[in-house]
Motif scaffolding. Structure first.
Motif, PDB file in Angstrom:
ATOM      1  N   GLY A   1      13.358  -2.672  -0.452  1.00 25.43           N
ATOM      2  CA  GLY A   1      12.164  -2.029   0.110  1.00 25.43           C
ATOM      3  C   GLY A   1      12.511  -0.778   0.906  1.00 25.43           C
ATOM      4  O   GLY A   1      11.775   0.196   0.902  1.00 25.43           O
TER       5      GLY A   1
ATOM      6  N   GLU B   1      13.065   1.834  -1.673  1.00 29.40           N
ATOM      7  CA  GLU B   1      11.785   2.153  -2.300  1.00 29.40           C
ATOM      8  C   GLU B   1      10.997   3.134  -1.439  1.00 29.40           C
ATOM      9  O   GLU B   1      10.458   4.121  -1.922  1.00 29.40           O
ATOM     10  CB  GLU B   1      10.990   0.856  -2.502  1.00 29.40           C
ATOM     11  N   GLN B   2      10.961   2.869  -0.130  1.00 32.34           N
ATOM     12  CA  GLN B   2      10.143   3.714   0.722  1.00 32.34           C
ATOM     13  C   GLN B   2      10.736   5.088   0.941  1.00 32.34           C
ATOM     14  O   GLN B   2      10.039   6.012   1.345  1.00 32.34           O
ATOM     15  CB  GLN B   2       9.922   3.018   2.064  1.00 32.34           C
TER      16      GLN B   2
ATOM     17  N   GLU C   1      10.086   6.977  -3.012  1.00 30.82           N
ATOM     18  CA  GLU C   1       8.845   7.042  -3.790  1.00 30.82           C
ATOM     19  C   GLU C   1       8.201   8.425  -3.675  1.00 30.82           C
ATOM     20  O   GLU C   1       8.440   9.166  -2.722  1.00 30.82           O
ATOM     21  CB  GLU C   1       7.893   5.928  -3.399  1.00 30.82           C
TER      22      GLU C   1
ATOM     23  N   PRO D   1       2.275   0.569  -5.313  1.00 35.36           N
ATOM     24  CA  PRO D   1       3.727   0.628  -5.481  1.00 35.36           C
ATOM     25  C   PRO D   1       4.081   1.572  -6.620  1.00 35.36           C
ATOM     26  O   PRO D   1       3.488   1.509  -7.690  1.00 35.36           O
ATOM     27  CB  PRO D   1       4.097  -0.812  -5.830  1.00 35.36           C
TER      28      PRO D   1
ATOM     29  N   TYR E   1       9.611  -4.009  -8.710  1.00 28.00           N
ATOM     30  CA  TYR E   1      10.809  -4.788  -8.449  1.00 28.00           C
ATOM     31  C   TYR E   1      10.735  -6.114  -9.183  1.00 28.00           C
ATOM     32  O   TYR E   1       9.660  -6.610  -9.487  1.00 28.00           O
ATOM     33  CB  TYR E   1      11.048  -5.004  -6.954  1.00 28.00           C
TER      34      TYR E   1
ATOM     35  N   ARG F   1       2.474  -8.898 -10.509  1.00 29.27           N
ATOM     36  CA  ARG F   1       3.370  -8.268  -9.542  1.00 29.27           C
ATOM     37  C   ARG F   1       2.759  -8.361  -8.150  1.00 29.27           C
ATOM     38  O   ARG F   1       1.649  -7.879  -7.924  1.00 29.27           O
ATOM     39  CB  ARG F   1       3.619  -6.802  -9.883  1.00 29.27           C
ATOM     40  N   TYR F   2       3.512  -8.941  -7.261  1.00 25.33           N
ATOM     41  CA  TYR F   2       3.009  -9.178  -5.912  1.00 25.33           C
ATOM     42  C   TYR F   2       2.664  -7.872  -5.201  1.00 25.33           C
ATOM     43  O   TYR F   2       1.706  -7.797  -4.453  1.00 25.33           O
ATOM     44  CB  TYR F   2       4.062  -9.945  -5.129  1.00 25.33           C
ATOM     45  N   SER F   3       3.452  -6.827  -5.468  1.00 30.24           N
ATOM     46  CA  SER F   3       3.259  -5.586  -4.708  1.00 30.24           C
ATOM     47  C   SER F   3       1.908  -4.963  -4.995  1.00 30.24           C
ATOM     48  O   SER F   3       1.269  -4.418  -4.099  1.00 30.24           O
ATOM     49  CB  SER F   3       4.377  -4.599  -5.025  1.00 30.24           C
TER      50      SER F   3
ATOM     51  N   LEU G   1      -0.824  -6.818  -3.166  1.00 31.85           N
ATOM     52  CA  LEU G   1      -0.988  -6.391  -1.774  1.00 31.85           C
ATOM     53  C   LEU G   1      -1.907  -5.185  -1.696  1.00 31.85           C
ATOM     54  O   LEU G   1      -2.777  -5.107  -0.823  1.00 31.85           O
ATOM     55  CB  LEU G   1       0.373  -6.043  -1.174  1.00 31.85           C
TER      56      LEU G   1
END
Lengths: 512, 392
Positions: free
Chosen positions: A227, A230-231, A234, A242, A246, A414-416, A419
């Motif tokens: 993460g 990623e941040q 991006e 996202p 991942y 995908r969980y992201s 969210l």
């Protein structure tokens, strides 16, 4: 004042010394002094001195990171029994120590690097080189079934925290030497190993360069999870969506590599990142491909339908019940009116209360020990909801709306992105409570504009729908049969588009 | 970027806000409305308002005969005024969005409903697809009925119109179309309270039911036809009537009863030597549902005879209706005018202004072609020794 200045001065000096990679001294004593001052107050760093023939030598290693058995039996025993003078030390070490990874380094920095990853160094008096023994060994978690991406069909292996195991898992699937793994270390203190994996010949080389550049830009104290990376890499940091995928499944990562994407593996994290991704690839699950295409297509359509439900159902309910009552079918209207009778809150407040309660319960369930917590919290939500309805605080239709919405946000593989959907729901309810369906429409337009603006490593987020290439949409809304996937996805796979032989459709009569 | 977003979004919330938002709890949901004429040219509007009661709650001790609706009335010089008077007697905002039933009292219908129609069509609240009815006597009385099966009497009427096809199905938009067209006639279902003589129920626990059709010329009701004639009218509106037809075969006392199952109706307007002709071709398929006779329905000539009988019966039924609307009421409620207009626009222009005089002169040529598709589950008459079956 002068004291502080001096301190700063010294700090800068130390930093300089480390970064300049100064060579080792040929006096063993100088070297030991340097290392012992560096590793002062580090009780887990061991200095073991011994003699090779008549020459003083020392082994430096960190407890718990190296294979002590090997060190004792293969290294120390052999070296201490050696009597003759060594003409070429490296050659004689090579011949005497049965260890496959043996390396010569000659700077302090390289020594520190190898000590910190668990490779002991041997310093010998009179030598300007140090010898690195590749015998790192530390406790790792076993390969387990991926807990966040379970499936009925497909391999049960998941990545672990140790990057070597992870690369091996990928290597075991993709055996071609074209699979490349470039390594970078990121983090001033953690020195985390980060590997860019890709398949040469399938991937666009500019993409790899871009990823490397973005990774090199990261100058932080430490990388604790993907993460962090990623941040930092991006394209649109303010977006809730996202832009990097991942996964903890080697098969998912391999599939993406085969489509011409790149994976970023991070030591210490069981999740590898994939870039670039599009909005639609977030709705693809590995099982879409493992099951037959009709089932895959059905499930995929279901996901898109429930994506809409998850984002807009509560807001449409609020809009319709506060502004457009004539849109509801008569009988439904009467039931809603009956159950809303005597409810003290307006629909928008009701929606916020229930959605927040749901989110709170879900978040609480996540922090409970073990994954059972989620089941407990959902049960709790139902009980609370039931009680709230019976007490006349919340209306039953609202409870149904919130439950359906909650369930539909779980449908996204995908969980992201789940969210992001959860986040979007709240402004939507708010705008629906103010402007009704016009507001919902407005927010939809804003969402579409935002999504069209997004890029993931230069790839339009809504591709391949917006770029609309022939054949490229075969793996978005629908999942075409595998024997029709003759081309790799547009934009990521265009570098080498052909992926399989034509006419692979199974047929009774084999064409001659 | 952020500032522009703020500039755009802030006025959205501050200026527009939620000026027209209203919670369901603050609505008085009208399920049906009745419009009657009163003395001194006043109009009375009665609305049936749904009482929202929590269905989920356990207390079901309430008397179901109380019904789930109540009726409030308002009287004024015109419909708009009557409604605003009505609003003063209801604490919640009147909500017309779900009201799909408007009933006109017969007295009002006979004096003309144009003024009321104008309000209903002009005002945005009433639905343009709501059904209209004419009641025998006061319309408001029908709203006060408490149906034993449905929740309120409005629901009874909409189910009759939508699922049963017992009467014509005329909506507000149909009328506004019909009245602007040259035919200037329309038909509405004619409804009446169904007499209930169940001992266990009170006299008001019954339903409004469709008993025929009210014929309107211009905006005035000029008469009504009964249910039998309505069926003929429905055939002409291309609705295949799923109601039984009984035929008495020759030399037989008893009847064979049939039910049309599918069919088509075609209109072919013709003008020959200034004679306006309307050819109506009806194709119908029927199945036999009861056989009172001793005839064996396995015989082809029996079936042919029965088909002939069905054709004659349907022709009679439809021509009787046509006779009535053409000769007696002279109201083109079947839309002949529109069909001539479509085919002969030039000739139509000439008769347009005196169509109501021309309409009775139109020569209707009716041809019915019936086929019997099924004789039911058995061939011959049931419960009859084989010797007694008449083979032809």
């Amino acid at each position: 004042m002068t004291f502080i200045k001096k301190q700063i001065h010294r700090k800068v000096k130390v930093k300089k010394r480390l970064s300049q990679a100064i060579p080792l001294s040929n006096k063993l004593k100088n070297n030991i002094d340097y290392f012992s001052s560096l590793y002062k107050d580090s009780s887990d760093v061991i200095f073991r001195s011994f003699t090779i023939g008549n020459t003083e030598a020392v082994i430096i290693y960190i407890e718990g990171l190296s294979d002590l058995q090997k060190l004792d039996e293969l290294v120390l025993e052999n070296l201490m029994n050696q009597n003759s003078e060594m003409a070429d030390v490296f050659e004689s070490l090579k011949n005497n120590i049965p260890i496959s990874k043996l390396k010569k380094v000659h700077t302090y920095k390289a020594c520190i690097d190898s000590i910190s990853i668990g490779n002991p160094i041997i310093l010998i008096d009179g030598q300007i080189d140090a010898y690195v023994l590749g015998i790192e060994k530390y406790e790792t978690r076993q390969i387990e079934e991926p807990s966040a991406e379970t499936g009925i069909r497909g391999p049960r292996e998941g990545f672990t925290e140790s990057i070597n195991i992870n690369t091996a898992l990928i290597r075991r699937i993709i055996k071609d030497p074209a699979l490349k793994m470039k390594s970078v270390n990121i983090g001033k203190y953690t020195k985390t190993r980060v590997i860019i994996a890709y398949i040469e010949g399938l991937v666009d080389n500019t993409l790899i360069k871009e990823i490397e550049n973005r990774l090199k830009r990261i100058k932080v104290d430490g990388i604790l999870e993907g993460g962090y990376i990623e941040q930092f890499i991006e394209d649109n940091p303010y977006s809730p969506f996202p832009q990097v995928l991942y996964s903890e499944r080697p098969d998912v990562i391999s599939a993406n590599l085969l489509e011409g994407r790149a994976a970023i593996l991070i030591d210490g994290s069981p999740l590898a990142l994939i870039a670039p991704v599009s909005f639609f690839s977030l709705f693809q699950s590995q099982e879409d491909y493992y099951e037959r295409f009709l089932i895959g297509t059905l499930i995929r359509i279901l996901r898109y339908v429930f994506l809409g439900v998850a984002i807009y159902f509560p807001s449409i309910y609020v809009a319709v019940t506060t502004f457009h009552q004539e849109m509801i079918p008569m009988d439904l209207m009467l039931s809603i009116a009956s159950s809303r009778e005597g409810i003290p809150f307006p629909a928008i407040v009701e929606a916020f209360i229930m959605e927040l309660a749901f989110e709170a319960l879900r978040e609480a369930g996540l922090r409970l020990p073990r994954q059972i917590g989620s089941a407990v919290s959902i049960a709790g939500a139902l009980v609370i909801g039931q009680a709230a309805v019976q007490a006349g605080i919340v209306s039953a239709p609202m409870l149904i709306v919130v439950s359906i919405t909650g369930i539909s946000s779980f449908l996204v593989p995908r969980y992201s992105i789940g969210l992001a959907i959860r986040l979007l729901r709240f402004p939507n309810i708010f705008i629906a409570g103010f402007l009704g369906l016009i507001g919902v429409m407005l927010s939809f337009i804003i969402l579409i504009i935002h999504l069209s603006k997004l890029r993931s490593f230069g790839l339009p987020y809504l591709s391949p729908i917006v770029t609309l290439q022939k054949n490229a949409t075969r793996d978005t809304l629908f999942r075409y049969p595998l024997w029709k996937f003759n081309l790799r996805p547009h934009l990521t796979g265009q570098f080498n588009p052909k992926r399989q032989k034509d006419n692979l459709k199974p047929s009774k009569r084999e064409k001659q | 970027m952020k500032r522009t977003l703020l500039v755009i979004l802030l006025p959205v919330f501050i200026l527009s806000g939620c000026w027209d938002s209203i919670e369901i709890q603050n609505l008085a949901i009208i399920t049906a409305a009745a419009i009657d004429s009163e003395e001194n040219h006043k109009v009375k509007v009665s609305v049936q308002i749904f009482i929202p009661r929590t269905i989920t709650s356990g207390e079901s001790g309430e008397d179901p005969s109380l019904g789930s609706t109540f009726v409030r009335e308002g009287i004024g010089k015109n419909l708009a005024e009557a409604i605003s008077v009505l609003q003063t007697n209801i604490p919640r905002k009147l909500f017309w969005g779900q009201c799909k039933i408007f009933i006109f009292g017969q007295d009002l219908a006979k004096t003309g409903i144009r003024k009321e129609l104008d309000f209903l069509i002009r005002h945005p609240a009433p639905r343009i697809n709501s059904n209209l009815y004419v009641s025998e006597g006061k319309a408001s009385n029908l709203l006060k009925l408490i149906p034993p099966l449905e929740r309120y009497s409005g629901e009874v009427l909409s189910k009759f119109s939508q699922h049963q096809e017992v009467g014509v199905d005329t909506t507000l938009s149909d009328i506004s179309k019909d009245l602007t067209e040259a035919s200037q006639s329309f038909s509405l279902p004619y409804i009446k309270r169904l007499k209930s003589d169940e001992y266990a129920r009170k006299s008001y626990e019954t339903i409004p039911t469709i008993v025929g059709t009210a014929i309107f010329k211009k905006d005035k009701m000029i008469g009504n036809i009964d249910l039998e004639e309505t069926r003929g009218l429905l055939w002409l509106s291309r609705k295949i009537q799923k109601s039984t037809v009984s035929i008495k075969p020759e030399e037989n006392e008893n009847e064979v009863i049939m039910m049309p199952t599918s069919g088509s109706v075609r209109f072919k307007p013709q003008i020959i030597n200034n004679q306006w002709i309307m050819n109506i071709q009806i194709q119908v398929a029927a199945s036999i549902i009861q056989n009172e006779t001793f005839l064996s329905l396995l015989q082809e000539d029996v079936i042919t005879k029965l088909e002939k009988g069905l054709e004659n019966k349907l022709r009679d039924r439809i021509s009787k209706t046509l006779e009535k609307i053409q000769k007696e009421y002279q109201a083109d409620v079947v839309g002949f005018g529109r069909r001539f207009h479509q085919k002969y626009p030039e000739q139509w222009k000439k008769v347009k202004d005196h169509w109501d005089e021309k309409f009775p002169e139109v020569d209707v040529k009716l041809s019915v072609n019936a086929t019997i598709k099924r004789s039911g589950d058995i061939g011959g008459p049931a419960a009859l020794p084989e010797e007694e079956v008449i083979e032809n």
